[in-house]
Design an enzyme around this catalytic site. Structure first.
Site, PDB file in Angstrom:
ATOM      1  N   LEU A 100       3.167 -50.270 -86.930  1.00  0.00           N
ATOM      2  CA  LEU A 100       3.443 -49.191 -87.882  1.00  0.00           C
ATOM      3  C   LEU A 100       4.648 -49.528 -88.757  1.00  0.00           C
ATOM      4  O   LEU A 100       5.254 -48.645 -89.370  1.00  0.00           O
ATOM      5  CB  LEU A 100       3.702 -47.872 -87.136  1.00  0.00           C
ATOM      6  CG  LEU A 100       2.548 -47.356 -86.274  1.00  0.00           C
ATOM      7  CD1 LEU A 100       2.961 -46.123 -85.499  1.00  0.00           C
ATOM      8  CD2 LEU A 100       1.314 -47.076 -87.134  1.00  0.00           C
ATOM      9  N   GLY A 101       4.999 -50.813 -88.830  1.00  0.00           N
ATOM     10  CA  GLY A 101       6.204 -51.213 -89.522  1.00  0.00           C
ATOM     11  C   GLY A 101       7.383 -51.185 -88.565  1.00  0.00           C
ATOM     12  O   GLY A 101       7.229 -51.033 -87.358  1.00  0.00           O
ATOM     13  N   PRO A 138      14.919 -54.742 -92.175  1.00  0.00           N
ATOM     14  CA  PRO A 138      14.910 -54.694 -93.650  1.00  0.00           C
ATOM     15  C   PRO A 138      13.676 -55.382 -94.224  1.00  0.00           C
ATOM     16  O   PRO A 138      13.265 -56.443 -93.757  1.00  0.00           O
ATOM     17  CB  PRO A 138      16.193 -55.457 -94.022  1.00  0.00           C
ATOM     18  CG  PRO A 138      17.089 -55.334 -92.834  1.00  0.00           C
ATOM     19  CD  PRO A 138      16.161 -55.342 -91.641  1.00  0.00           C
ATOM     20  N   TYR A 168      14.603 -57.184 -71.528  1.00  0.00           N
ATOM     21  CA  TYR A 168      14.725 -55.825 -72.050  1.00  0.00           C
ATOM     22  C   TYR A 168      15.734 -55.068 -71.188  1.00  0.00           C
ATOM     23  O   TYR A 168      15.488 -54.792 -70.002  1.00  0.00           O
ATOM     24  CB  TYR A 168      13.384 -55.083 -72.003  1.00  0.00           C
ATOM     25  CG  TYR A 168      12.321 -55.581 -72.955  1.00  0.00           C
ATOM     26  CD1 TYR A 168      12.628 -56.422 -74.026  1.00  0.00           C
ATOM     27  CD2 TYR A 168      10.994 -55.201 -72.799  1.00  0.00           C
ATOM     28  CE1 TYR A 168      11.643 -56.873 -74.898  1.00  0.00           C
ATOM     29  CE2 TYR A 168      10.006 -55.634 -73.670  1.00  0.00           C
ATOM     30  CZ  TYR A 168      10.338 -56.473 -74.714  1.00  0.00           C
ATOM     31  OH  TYR A 168       9.347 -56.906 -75.574  1.00  0.00           O
ATOM     32  N   PHE A 194       5.038 -54.350 -84.324  1.00  0.00           N
ATOM     33  CA  PHE A 194       5.300 -53.625 -85.571  1.00  0.00           C
ATOM     34  C   PHE A 194       3.992 -53.104 -86.174  1.00  0.00           C
ATOM     35  O   PHE A 194       3.760 -53.220 -87.384  1.00  0.00           O
ATOM     36  CB  PHE A 194       6.010 -54.497 -86.594  1.00  0.00           C
ATOM     37  CG  PHE A 194       7.367 -55.010 -86.179  1.00  0.00           C
ATOM     38  CD1 PHE A 194       8.053 -54.453 -85.116  1.00  0.00           C
ATOM     39  CD2 PHE A 194       7.954 -56.052 -86.868  1.00  0.00           C
ATOM     40  CE1 PHE A 194       9.296 -54.940 -84.729  1.00  0.00           C
ATOM     41  CE2 PHE A 194       9.207 -56.538 -86.509  1.00  0.00           C
ATOM     42  CZ  PHE A 194       9.880 -55.982 -85.441  1.00  0.00           C
TER      43      PHE A 194
END
Length: 302
Positions: free
Chosen positions: A221-222, A226, A66, A219
């Site tokens: 919360l999404g 795409p 990171y 993810f």
């Protein structure tokens, strides 16, 4: 936050990770250095990290790749010497070659990344190391000599555990079959994409339930990838949030906590106010009717 006796209260209650009790709401550090917009400056990032720990967060998820080591450096500068109860979880399977992320799946590369994490964080042992497999989206894909059998990777991580350099092994972005294959090595946690709108990993979660393995969804919360729906934009989530006087993000996170007692969340942010919102999600109690309605949303884009 602290209790009446001065001890820190665990956001969202506690669960077990690698044999240690951790707050069910942890902190994912990636957003401190990777964001759609410019990342927070080091001063703000360190404020967020210190604030998180002061408010009971004791599970930090990071990786040496990171920000090419910048994330681990921030954590070290902000929190070292680390509190005794702080569980540092890192990830291997990729590296930053100076131009961006590239796969690093070979056993010797996994070892090199573990060593780099130890140096970057200034510690002698990583509590958990998650092996990020690159067999399927999202993100990087392995090809050529980066297509490595799981058993070889687990053998290297087991050796590192035997040497005391890591405390426990986790898996990331894997299938149920891969988790079954890895079980004899002793798996502390699994990280896969999962949300109230994307429950394709449910069979994997069921296997974690069966074996009491911690579930650390990414993810939740999404995402901006795409085809990945955003939980906070779904009408049913927005309506549930309005009825409860909380945010849609808090509803999405609270649903995760209600779904499995060994779910550990690692929402990330570089905004101190957003950190407070994430921590407050641990206090949101969804009515049973709301949980039941949300349980049926998977695949809906309404």
């Amino acid at each position: 936050m602290t209790t009446a006796d001065g001890s820190r209260q665990a956001p969202g209650g506690t669960a077990t990770l690698a044999g240690r009790r951790v707050a069910r709401i942890g902190f994912g550090a990636m957003q401190l250095v990777h964001r759609p917009r410019p990342a927070a400056g080091p001063d703000t990032a360190m404020v967020v990290l210190r604030d998180a720990v002061a408010k009971g967060v004791n599970h930090l998820d990071t990786a040496q790749f990171y920000g090419a080591g910048a994330c681990n450096a921030l954590i070290r500068d902000a929190l070292h010497p680390f509190p005794d109860d702080l569980v540092l979880a890192s990830k291997v399977g990729a590296r930053d070659d100076g131009a961006g992320l590239v796969p690093a799946q070979r056993p010797e590369e996994l070892r090199a990344e573990v060593e780099a994490n130890l140096v970057g964080l200034g510690v002698e042992q990583l509590a958990v190391v998650n092996l990020r497999r690159l067999d399927a989206p999202p993100g990087l894909s392995a090809d050529g000599d980066q297509v490595v059998d799981l058993d070889s990777q687990l053998a290297e991580l087991t050796a590192l555990r035997d040497e005391g350099k890591i405390g426990a092994i986790g898996l990331s972005n894997v299938s149920p079959g891969q988790l079954r294959q890895a079980l004899p090595a002793g798996i502390a946690c699994v990280q896969n994409a999962y949300s109230v709108l994307d429950r394709s990993s449910e069979p994997l979660l069921d296997l974690c339930r069966e074996h009491g393995i911690a579930w650390v969804p990414f993810f939740p919360l999404g995402s901006a990838f795409p085809g990945v729906p955003k939980v906070t934009e779904h009408l049913a989530v927005v309506k549930a949030a309005a009825s409860l006087g909380v945010t849609p993000a808090q509803v999405g996170l609270a649903w995760q906590l209600a779904h499995y007692a060994q779910t550990l969340l690692i929402p990330g942010t570089s905004d101190p106010a957003h950190l407070d919102d994430n921590i407050a999600a641990g206090s949101v109690r969804l009515p049973s009717g709301t949980v039941a309605a949300l349980d049926h949303l998977a695949g809906s884009l309404d």
